[in-house]
Write an enzyme that holds these catalytic residues in place. Structure first.
Site, short mmCIF file in Angstrom:
data_model
loop_
_atom_site.label_atom_id
_atom_site.label_comp_id
_atom_site.label_asym_id
_atom_site.label_seq_id
_atom_site.Cartn_x
_atom_site.Cartn_y
_atom_site.Cartn_z
N TYR A 139 0.72 -1.20 -0.07
CA TYR A 139 0.07 -0.02 0.07
C TYR A 139 1.01 1.16 -0.01
O TYR A 139 0.13 2.40 -0.12
CB TYR A 139 -0.97 0.06 1.32
CG TYR A 139 -2.37 -0.42 0.90
CD1 TYR A 139 -2.63 -1.64 0.75
CD2 TYR A 139 -3.27 0.72 0.96
CE1 TYR A 139 -3.85 -2.04 0.64
CE2 TYR A 139 -4.50 0.31 0.73
CZ TYR A 139 -4.82 -0.91 0.55
OH TYR A 139 -6.17 -1.23 0.18
N LYS A 180 1.32 -13.57 6.78
CA LYS A 180 1.65 -14.47 5.84
C LYS A 180 3.13 -14.76 5.87
O LYS A 180 3.76 -14.94 4.69
CB LYS A 180 1.05 -14.09 4.37
CG LYS A 180 0.83 -14.90 3.47
CD LYS A 180 -0.01 -16.01 3.41
CE LYS A 180 0.23 -17.24 2.53
NZ LYS A 180 -0.65 -18.29 2.83
N ASP A 224 -4.29 -16.71 5.52
CA ASP A 224 -5.42 -17.57 4.92
C ASP A 224 -6.45 -18.28 5.87
O ASP A 224 -7.51 -18.36 5.83
CB ASP A 224 -4.89 -18.49 3.75
CG ASP A 224 -3.61 -18.92 4.07
OD1 ASP A 224 -2.84 -18.34 4.95
OD2 ASP A 224 -3.18 -19.95 3.39
N ASP A 281 -6.85 -4.99 5.24
CA ASP A 281 -7.76 -4.13 4.00
C ASP A 281 -8.82 -5.45 3.68
O ASP A 281 -10.21 -5.17 3.92
CB ASP A 281 -7.04 -3.93 2.75
CG ASP A 281 -7.94 -3.04 2.05
OD1 ASP A 281 -8.86 -2.45 2.49
OD2 ASP A 281 -7.86 -2.92 0.79
#
Ligand code: NAP
Length: 371
Positions: free
Chosen positions: A135, A201, A240, A264
């Protein structure tokens, strides 16, 4: 009479409609609690299309200067063209004012038509890093001079071969991660929350997402005595898995701390679980400046903007009143909004009974009636 100056940006699309409705509720609530003792002076400032018309600039210097002076504001959504045109103004505002913590409480409001069986099990606060990650906006077009330079640099320095491709960079730093984790821990202590889950992640992106996880744990060690005293648990989960756990076992989560991009996705998904992004509030908090805003965008898909849901913005205002210690005002707004929805009234995105479907403006009036 004590006056508090608060900046506001109406925003684009449904922005002006939800802002007018929300402001009715905020003013009525301040008036109800403080009568003639305290008052909000609203000062309109500009960003986006309206700023372009007025100042010839989508993010005028005056807007940033006023934020630095008054320290607090609330905004409607701003449009960002996809793939071309200007970069996101929302991202620019967060970066230029260093509003590094995006805080979004996601909680079910009884009476809202939600897509899952037990939406009341969702009661989480998302702490999303706001200034780094992909971002940060460091990216170059495929076959541009810049992306080709990076490709050559990678080849000659690291023997990494990339064919013609666009390039984006994902910075995640110790300093910016740690300051966010401190905010999350301080929030947990202040609001009596019992668990902070680090979402990352890190199994794949070890030195960015994995480091995010490790730095968060390092901060928790600095706070170990206080965490123990307040019985706050710290754990972590891979992003995930987080998405499926949020659907399957939402009651296992309390505060979530995430890098920018995961946060987000996660905040919209969590919002959808309790009935949609039209109802969840949001805030962007720095060390001394705060900007409150709804979670949703300009909603170009809504044909009649007068029917857009002002709840997300109204509740963002409640967060703002809490932030400036107008706690009773915040409580009144939340209580009355809940009551209005429980009585079956609301905008079409959350209410099925046609007889009780209201426009943003009428919904605001109904909330005031229930004060
Ligand atoms: P969006 O504007 O949030 O809208 C997605 C869908 O969510 C809408 O089409 C609508 O669904 C529903 N929705 C959103 N807000 C609602 C409300 N207040 N009341 C009722 N339903 C609501 O997302 P988007 O379409 O991806 O983005 C549109 C523009 O907004 C883009 O330019 C984007 O960059 C910008 N944006 C700005 C912000 C911000 O200012 N912070 C945040 C996100 C997006 P239905 O169409 O099914 O009714």
């Amino acid at each position: 009479m004590e006056n508090k100056i608060i900046l506001y940006i109406k925003g684009d699309g449904i922005g002006p409609y939800v802002m007018d409705a929300a402001m009715k509720v905020w003013n009525a609530a301040v008036n109800r609690i403080y009568r003639d003792k305290k008052r909000i002076i609203w000062k309109e400032i500009y960003a986006g299309k309206k700023a372009l018309e007025k100042y010839g600039d989508i993010l005028p210097l005056e807007t940033l200067e006023l934020f630095k002076k008054y320290k607090i504001g609330i905004k409607g959504p701003l449009e960002t063209p996809v793939g071309s045109g200007y970069r996101s103004l929302n991202v620019a505002l967060r970066q230029k004012l260093d509003l590094y913590a995006c805080i979004r409480p996601v909680k079910y409001i009884k009476g809202i038509d939600a897509p899952v069986k037990n939406p009341e099990k969702v009661d989480i606060i998302i702490f999303r890093e706001n200034t780094e990650d992909v971002y940060a906006g460091i990216e170059w077009k495929e076959n541009s001079e810049e992306s080709n330079k990076i490709i050559n640099f990678l080849k000659s320095n690291f023997n990494i071969s990339l064919k013609k491709t666009a390039i984006g960079i994902k910075p995640i730093s110790e300093f910016k991660t740690k300051r966010l984790m401190k905010k999350a821990i301080e929030y947990a202590i202040k609001y009596n929350r019992k668990k902070i889950t680090i979402v990352h992640k890190g199994n794949i992106m070890k030195y960015t997402e994995g480091a995010f996880r490790n730095w968060c744990y390092e901060v928790s060690k600095d706070y170990s005595l206080e965490l123990e005293k307040h019985q706050i648990e710290i754990n972590d989960i891979i992003a995930d898995n987080m998405f499926q756990q949020l659907l399957l076992n939402p009651e296992n989560f309390d505060i979530l701390i995430t890098p920018n991009l995961n946060g987000d996705y996660l905040s919209d998904a969590a919002a959808a679980q309790v009935g949609g992004i039209g109802i969840i509030p949001g805030s962007n908090i720095g060390d001394d400046i705060a900007l409150f805003e709804p979670t949703h965008g300009t909603a170009p898909g809504i044909k009649n903007p007068e029917m857009a849901n002002p709840t997300s913005l109204i509740l963002s205002g409640a967060m703002m009143f809490e932030y400036i210690n107008f706690t009773q005002v915040a409580e009144l707004i939340r209580k009355s909004l809940k009551k209005t929805v429980l009585e079956g009234f609301g905008t079409p995105d959350i209410i099925k009974d046609d007889k009780k479907v209201l426009s943003a403006n009428k919904f605001a009036e109904k909330i005031i009636e229930y004060f």
